[in-house]
Enzyme design. Structure first.
Site, PDB file in Angstrom:
ATOM      1  N   ASP A  95       0.840  -1.194   0.000  1.00  0.00           N
ATOM      2  CA  ASP A  95       0.000   0.000   0.000  1.00  0.00           C
ATOM      3  C   ASP A  95       0.874   1.243   0.000  1.00  0.00           C
ATOM      4  O   ASP A  95       1.949   1.238  -0.586  1.00  0.00           O
ATOM      5  CB  ASP A  95      -0.935  -0.048   1.228  1.00  0.00           C
ATOM      6  CG  ASP A  95      -2.302   0.547   0.954  1.00  0.00           C
ATOM      7  OD1 ASP A  95      -2.380   1.761   0.696  1.00  0.00           O
ATOM      8  OD2 ASP A  95      -3.301  -0.192   0.998  1.00  0.00           O
ATOM      9  N   HIS A 108      -3.924   6.265   3.108  1.00  0.00           N
ATOM     10  CA  HIS A 108      -4.569   5.048   2.606  1.00  0.00           C
ATOM     11  C   HIS A 108      -3.995   3.785   3.254  1.00  0.00           C
ATOM     12  O   HIS A 108      -4.733   2.907   3.726  1.00  0.00           O
ATOM     13  CB  HIS A 108      -4.415   5.006   1.086  1.00  0.00           C
ATOM     14  CG  HIS A 108      -5.209   3.958   0.386  1.00  0.00           C
ATOM     15  ND1 HIS A 108      -4.765   2.652   0.268  1.00  0.00           N
ATOM     16  CD2 HIS A 108      -6.398   4.004  -0.263  1.00  0.00           C
ATOM     17  CE1 HIS A 108      -5.651   1.945  -0.430  1.00  0.00           C
ATOM     18  NE2 HIS A 108      -6.649   2.739  -0.766  1.00  0.00           N
ATOM     19  N   SER A 166     -10.968  -0.650  -1.678  1.00  0.00           N
ATOM     20  CA  SER A 166      -9.748  -0.610  -0.867  1.00  0.00           C
ATOM     21  C   SER A 166     -10.048  -0.836   0.598  1.00  0.00           C
ATOM     22  O   SER A 166      -9.243  -1.404   1.340  1.00  0.00           O
ATOM     23  CB  SER A 166      -9.047   0.744  -1.015  1.00  0.00           C
ATOM     24  OG  SER A 166      -8.291   0.822  -2.183  1.00  0.00           O
TER      25      SER A 166
END
Length: 632
Positions: free
Chosen positions: A51, A109, A418
């Site tokens: 990620d 994220h 996600s």
């Protein structure tokens, strides 16, 4: 690729750039903090996160009470201070992790996804008072290894492939991959499919996002059968915002609005309804202190640039709340039309934008409008996505280096497949903690066959093509009763049956052995021992498909399973199973059966949902069967 070791090079293809694709979600899934746990084994589970890195100082990653990492761990912490919880960290650029790069997350994220998988329970968490509760991951006793493969420019194939190899060599048990593309690709051209195949060979399961392309059939990505592909759906907590018009009428929209109330502010409609900065500047009008009415989607940067006080934005995805840099509410196109009707017939139209609030959604779970649907365009007989998990309005840890609505925050709300992916990864890690010797396919099977069926009438057309087997059910998954297993050789035979030649096969498998594809009957890709079955039928023509399957008993030694057959349209699609009864005498015993699906569908874009459910009275092993004539 390093040219210092050409014999290590499997294939060379252009490195494409891919895109990054909880206080309530785990409770909504029926997975409480008090769920049964194998704490000693959970501490031995290592999850690799591919990620944007991680923010290590988040309370969600405290290592208080943790012992040393498992002795088998071989990873490293490069330009990063690890602890007993985050036990490895690497960052990549052009396939290399040795260039002084930092794994620290500047985007948010990666921190969000990592804490959803395995974050410690942290109470009294919210985003500016919104979505308050306890933030926690599925397996707070597991370890995390961070592989930063994404930057502001996206996620390159070279970096992802290097990270897959490092993660496997380091000793991870599972990989979480919240990255995808707009469309699926052939496996020999897909870095995720290649990297995850190598992981599967080493006993490592990859859980991946199904994609955020939404709407159009066949957009689901990460469709390799050795990858768990996860769609996004809602929970029963929806974040809403209210716009009160000057005539007293209230419009309920969606937004993550943590600004103070914006009261009785004049509306203004920009030329062409566009709120992009360039359009607003060209118009030569003053928008300062006004609420802009944006008929076209906007991220809010344009209204901020011209000094607007707020914005109302029309969208085709009114189920999603976004954080914007000013007070704003997103509404459906129908609602936007109602607002414009008020503005056009009122001399001095004004509006009030309230702060966002939580609302109960009795219709949940509903698949997200952005979630990429099937069918699987690469292997049509394999249903993808596999299942659905919460991916709308998820609160989790965040990097303070990535401001939200202009402020630095420790926890933030985000939506996407996600966010769904790490829920499935966490559930897979939970299963792994009870069954450390299970293969990736066995863990996938446990998650798929225990998923809770979703209500097709509440979801957009396509049923299982949009949400797979149903909603993730972590509590049931460790005790599925029966599992469908598959190993490297099974996947190789499937690729041969699909028509891959020896060159293409080598690109995926990194093996010179092309024997499985030489001579004899290649069979069908439908022969793969997969928990679900799919048929792409020609409109108006009779079809008959056969799916040989083998299940392994992982429940109780002496058990008898009887098949129940379900079809939403039995007059169109018939499902038969032979034999209908499986008698097991011991654990680990394997028994086979064949599912035959036949019938005729009249026209294009038809869809029939069916299922084979094996039951011993206590356990119900559900395998969806779908037939479709979707033209894509």
């Amino acid at each position: 690729v390093s040219f210092a070791c050409m014999e290590c090079v499997v294939s060379i293809f252009p490195s494409r750039t891919r895109q990054l694709l909880t206080t309530r979600s785990w409770d909504f899934l029926g997975f409480p903090k008090t769920a049964k746990r194998s704490l000693e084994l959970e501490g031995d589970v290592i999850v690799g996160m591919l990620d944007t890195g991680v923010w290590p100082d988040s309370p969600s990653f405290s290592d208080e009470g943790f012992g040393p990492p498992p002795s088998r761990w071989k990873g490293a912490c490069l330009n990063f201070t690890c602890n007993k919880y985050i036990i490895g960290a690497r960052a990549y650029n052009h396939g290399s992790s040795t260039a002084g790069l930092s794994p620290v997350d500047t985007d948010g994220h990666g921190t969000h996804t990592a804490s959803t998988v395995a974050g410690r329970a942290v109470g009294n968490i919210s985003l500016g008072g919104l979505a308050a509760g306890t933030a926690r991951g599925a397996v707070p006793g597991a370890r995390l290894a961070i592989y930063k493969v994404c930057s502001d420019d996206g996620c390159s194939d070279a970096d992802m492939l290097a990270a897959f190899d490092d993660a496997v060599a380091d000793g991870v048990d599972l990989i979480s991959f919240s990255i995808g593309d707009d469309l699926p690709a052939q496996y020999f051209e897909d870095a995720a499919a290649i990297g995850s195949f190598h992981a599967m060979k080493a006993g490592v399961l990859t859980s991946a996002a199904a994609g955020n392309s939404g709407l159009e059939s066949g957009r689901v990505c990460n469709v390799a059968p050795w990858i768990l592909s996860v769609a996004a759906s809602s929970t029963d907590r929806r974040l809403v915002d209210k716009l009160v018009l000057g005539n007293g009428k209230t419009i309920v929209g969606a937004s993550i609005n943590i600004f103070p109330e914006l009261k009785d502010v004049p509306f203004v409609f920009p030329i062409n309804g566009s709120c992009e900065a360039e359009s607003l500047a060209v118009a030569g009008r003053s928008y300062k202190g006004k609420i802009l009415l944006c008929a076209l989607p906007s991220n809010g940067s344009g209204p901020v640039t011209v000094g607007a006080a707020g914005a109302v934005i029309g969208t085709d995805q009114p189920d999603i709340a976004f954080s914007l840099p000013l007070p704003a509410v997103m509404v459906s196109q129908a609602q936007f039309t109602r607002i414009m009707a008020y503005v056009n017939r009122t001399r001095n139209p004004v509006g009030t934008i309230l702060a966002s609030e939580s609302a109960f959604d009795s219709e949940a779970p509903i698949v997200a409008s952005f979630s990429s649907p099937g069918p699987n365009m690469i292997t049509p007989s394999i249903l993808k996505p596999d299942l659905s998990a919460p991916g709308i309005d998820i609160l989790a840890a965040w990097s303070p280096l990535s401001p939200v609505s202009g402020r630095s925050v420790a926890y933030s709300i985000d939506s996407g497949t996600s966010m769904a992916c790490p829920h499935a990864t966490g559930a897979a890690a939970y299963v792994k903690s009870f069954h450390p010797d299970w293969s990736p396919a066995m863990i996938m099977s446990a998650l798929i066959t225990t998923a809770t069926p979703m209500n097709s009438s509440r979801n957009r057309g396509g049923g299982e093509l949009t949400y797979g087997a149903g909603q993730l059910n972590p509590v049931r998954a460790p005790d599925p009763g029966l599992v469908y297993d598959a190993r490297e050789g099974d996947y190789v035979r499937m690729l041969c049956a699909q028509g891959y030649n020896s060159t293409q096969l080598q690109l995926v498998t990194d093996s010179d052995d092309a024997a499985p594809c030489r001579g004899g009957r290649r069979g069908s890709a439908a022969d793969l021992n997969y928990p679900t079955m799919a048929v792409h039928a020609a409109p108006g023509k009779n079809f008959s498909a056969h799916f040989p399957r083998t299940v392994t008993n992982v429940g109780v030694p002496g058990s008898v399973y009887v098949a129940k057959l379900v079809s939403s349209r039995p007059e169109l699609v018939r499902v038969a199973v032979s034999p209908r009864r499986l008698v097991f005498s011991q654990l680990g015993q394997r028994l086979s059966f064949t599912v035959t699906v036949s019938g005729v569908l009249g026209g294009a874009n038809e869809f029939v949902s069916a299922a084979v459910v094996w039951s011993d009275g206590d356990r119900h092993v559900r395998s969806p069967v779908i037939v479709h004539t979707v033209d894509v």
